[in-house]
Design a protein around this motif. Structure first.
Motif, mmCIF file in Angstrom:
data_model
loop_
_atom_site.group_PDB
_atom_site.id
_atom_site.type_symbol
_atom_site.label_atom_id
_atom_site.label_comp_id
_atom_site.label_asym_id
_atom_site.label_seq_id
_atom_site.Cartn_x
_atom_site.Cartn_y
_atom_site.Cartn_z
ATOM 1 N N PHE A 12 0.792 -1.281 0.130
ATOM 2 C CA PHE A 12 0.067 0.109 -0.016
ATOM 3 C C PHE A 12 0.646 1.442 0.069
ATOM 4 C CE2 PHE A 12 -3.043 -3.118 1.675
ATOM 5 C CZ PHE A 12 -4.200 -3.007 0.892
ATOM 6 N N ALA A 13 1.893 1.372 0.772
ATOM 7 C CA ALA A 13 2.941 2.481 0.796
ATOM 8 C C ALA A 13 3.402 2.763 -0.800
ATOM 9 C CB ALA A 13 3.924 2.293 1.775
ATOM 10 N N ALA A 14 3.895 1.667 -1.408
ATOM 11 C CA ALA A 14 4.336 1.993 -2.802
ATOM 12 C C ALA A 14 3.119 2.461 -3.618
ATOM 13 C CB ALA A 14 4.834 0.533 -3.261
ATOM 14 N N LEU A 15 2.048 1.804 -3.506
ATOM 15 C CA LEU A 15 0.788 2.094 -4.353
ATOM 16 C C LEU A 15 0.381 3.609 -4.059
ATOM 17 C CD1 LEU A 15 -1.495 -0.630 -4.104
ATOM 18 C CD2 LEU A 15 -0.520 -0.112 -6.155
ATOM 19 N N GLU A 16 0.327 3.968 -2.870
ATOM 20 C CA GLU A 16 0.245 5.550 -2.504
ATOM 21 C C GLU A 16 1.402 6.340 -3.032
ATOM 22 O OE1 GLU A 16 -0.440 5.311 1.883
ATOM 23 O OE2 GLU A 16 -2.475 4.316 1.298
ATOM 24 N N ALA A 17 2.520 5.963 -3.020
ATOM 25 C CA ALA A 17 3.652 6.868 -3.703
ATOM 26 C C ALA A 17 3.572 7.066 -5.015
ATOM 27 C CB ALA A 17 4.840 6.267 -3.160
ATOM 28 N N TYR A 118 -11.647 -5.151 -8.902
ATOM 29 C CA TYR A 118 -10.549 -4.185 -9.686
ATOM 30 C C TYR A 118 -9.379 -4.623 -9.105
ATOM 31 C CZ TYR A 118 -14.730 -1.751 -11.307
ATOM 32 O OH TYR A 118 -16.051 -1.341 -11.882
ATOM 33 N N THR A 119 -8.221 -4.925 -10.130
ATOM 34 C CA THR A 119 -7.110 -5.089 -9.788
ATOM 35 C C THR A 119 -6.208 -3.650 -10.169
ATOM 36 O OG1 THR A 119 -7.375 -7.523 -10.451
ATOM 37 C CG2 THR A 119 -4.823 -6.548 -10.397
ATOM 38 N N VAL A 120 -5.450 -3.458 -9.058
ATOM 39 C CA VAL A 120 -4.792 -2.398 -9.467
ATOM 40 C C VAL A 120 -3.024 -2.774 -9.507
ATOM 41 C CG1 VAL A 120 -3.625 0.169 -8.216
ATOM 42 C CG2 VAL A 120 -6.136 -0.834 -7.963
ATOM 43 N N SER A 127 -5.681 -2.171 -13.814
ATOM 44 C CA SER A 127 -5.431 -2.815 -15.160
ATOM 45 C C SER A 127 -6.351 -3.860 -15.392
ATOM 46 C CB SER A 127 -3.879 -3.415 -14.524
ATOM 47 O OG SER A 127 -3.841 -4.210 -13.505
ATOM 48 N N HIS A 128 -7.115 -4.682 -14.450
ATOM 49 C CA HIS A 128 -8.020 -5.638 -14.780
ATOM 50 C C HIS A 128 -9.346 -5.756 -13.855
ATOM 51 C CE1 HIS A 128 -4.263 -6.975 -16.406
ATOM 52 N NE2 HIS A 128 -4.909 -7.830 -17.005
ATOM 53 N N LEU A 149 -8.403 -3.924 -18.327
ATOM 54 C CA LEU A 149 -8.975 -2.798 -18.418
ATOM 55 C C LEU A 149 -8.219 -1.613 -19.281
ATOM 56 C CD1 LEU A 149 -11.625 -1.204 -17.872
ATOM 57 C CD2 LEU A 149 -10.731 -0.536 -15.613
ATOM 58 N N ASP A 150 -7.968 -2.014 -20.546
ATOM 59 C CA ASP A 150 -7.109 -1.292 -21.422
ATOM 60 C C ASP A 150 -8.045 -0.277 -22.304
ATOM 61 O OD1 ASP A 150 -8.891 -2.971 -23.118
ATOM 62 O OD2 ASP A 150 -7.338 -4.289 -23.716
ATOM 63 N N ASP A 151 -7.204 0.422 -23.117
ATOM 64 C CA ASP A 151 -8.084 1.437 -23.978
ATOM 65 C C ASP A 151 -8.973 0.880 -24.676
ATOM 66 O OD1 ASP A 151 -5.834 3.084 -23.285
ATOM 67 O OD2 ASP A 151 -4.698 3.092 -24.841
ATOM 68 N N ALA A 152 -9.063 -0.378 -25.295
ATOM 69 C CA ALA A 152 -10.252 -0.960 -25.916
ATOM 70 C C ALA A 152 -11.413 -0.994 -25.022
ATOM 71 C CB ALA A 152 -10.006 -2.262 -26.433
ATOM 72 N N ARG A 153 -11.097 -1.361 -23.822
ATOM 73 C CA ARG A 153 -12.260 -1.530 -22.612
ATOM 74 C C ARG A 153 -12.650 -0.163 -22.440
ATOM 75 N NH1 ARG A 153 -12.200 -5.286 -18.027
ATOM 76 N NH2 ARG A 153 -14.411 -5.846 -17.824
ATOM 77 N N ILE A 154 -12.058 0.910 -22.279
ATOM 78 C CA ILE A 154 -12.401 1.982 -21.977
ATOM 79 C C ILE A 154 -13.028 2.647 -23.179
ATOM 80 C CG2 ILE A 154 -11.432 4.409 -21.558
ATOM 81 C CD1 ILE A 154 -9.279 3.233 -19.996
ATOM 82 N N HIS A 155 -12.733 2.389 -24.231
ATOM 83 C CA HIS A 155 -13.661 2.848 -25.553
ATOM 84 C C HIS A 155 -14.914 2.159 -25.425
ATOM 85 C CE1 HIS A 155 -14.692 3.926 -29.335
ATOM 86 N NE2 HIS A 155 -15.190 2.810 -29.628
#
Length: 194
Positions: A12-17, A118-120, A127-128, A149-155
């Motif tokens: 979590f510390a690395a993610l927050e950074a 959701y995967t971060v 990301s997924h 959860l890539d650009d195609a999925r965002i589209h």
């Protein structure tokens, strides 16, 4: 010692950074999901007015009937059954069916993003997704499909949001035409015949 079946706990510390560097991407994804849910909910609520017109009741009574049915599928099924016996204009009836079919298509993607994990990744990017449904194939039963959860999925989400907005406008345009059609029509014994 037995190996754990649990996934590794995130750092979590690395993610927050790292998160400030990827905030724009997260904001885009979360905004699109929020817009999808917002538009979908507004559209589902508009079906209360369709039900109100078909039942020839006030808004509160229609809302009570609507809320008593605990799934969207049951609500739309009731509307479609009532429409079959109340709407005599075939074009109007087909238009309602098309709107409901398109709304149901949007329901699938809304459910996908409302009922997933959701995967971060280690930079804070979403990301997924992993579906919360069991997927059964001929040879196996597995827990939830994992999708990037890539650009195609965002589209795909963006297009679903636009489609929900189009459906909303179409329902608003449909309601007065349905009201006019049903205004003075008295039910007959033929209404229940196939």
């Amino acid at each position: 010692m037995t190996a754990s079946h649990l996934p590794q706990k995130p750092d979590f510390a690395a993610l927050e950074a790292a998160a400030p560097e990827t905030a724009d991407r997260r904001t885009t994804v979360l905004s699109l999901i929020g817009s999808l849910v917002f538009n979908w909910s507004n559209n589902e609520s508009l079906f209360i007015y369709v039900l109100m017109l078909l039942l020839k009741v006030d808004q509160v009574s229609a809302a009570i009937v609507f809320a008593t049915l605990n799934t969207t599928r049951a609500r739309l099924d009731l509307i479609q059954r009532l429409a079959r016996v109340k709407i005599r204009d075939k074009a109007l009836s087909k238009e309602l069916d098309r709107v409901i079919d398109r709304f149901n298509d949007g329901t699938h993607i809304r459910n996908e993003f409302n009922h997933c994990m959701y995967t971060v990744d280690n930079t804070g990017v979403i990301s997924h997704t992993q579906s919360m449904r069991l997927v059964q194939t001929r040879s196996a039963l597995r827990f939830g499909e994992v999708k990037p959860l890539d650009d195609a999925r965002i589209h795909e989400i963006s297009e679903a949001v636009r489609e929900m907005a189009r459906i909303n406008r179409e329902i608003w345009d449909f309601l007065p035409r349905l009201e006019d059609h049903l205004r003075d029509r008295e039910p007959t014994s033929n209404d229940l015949k196939p």
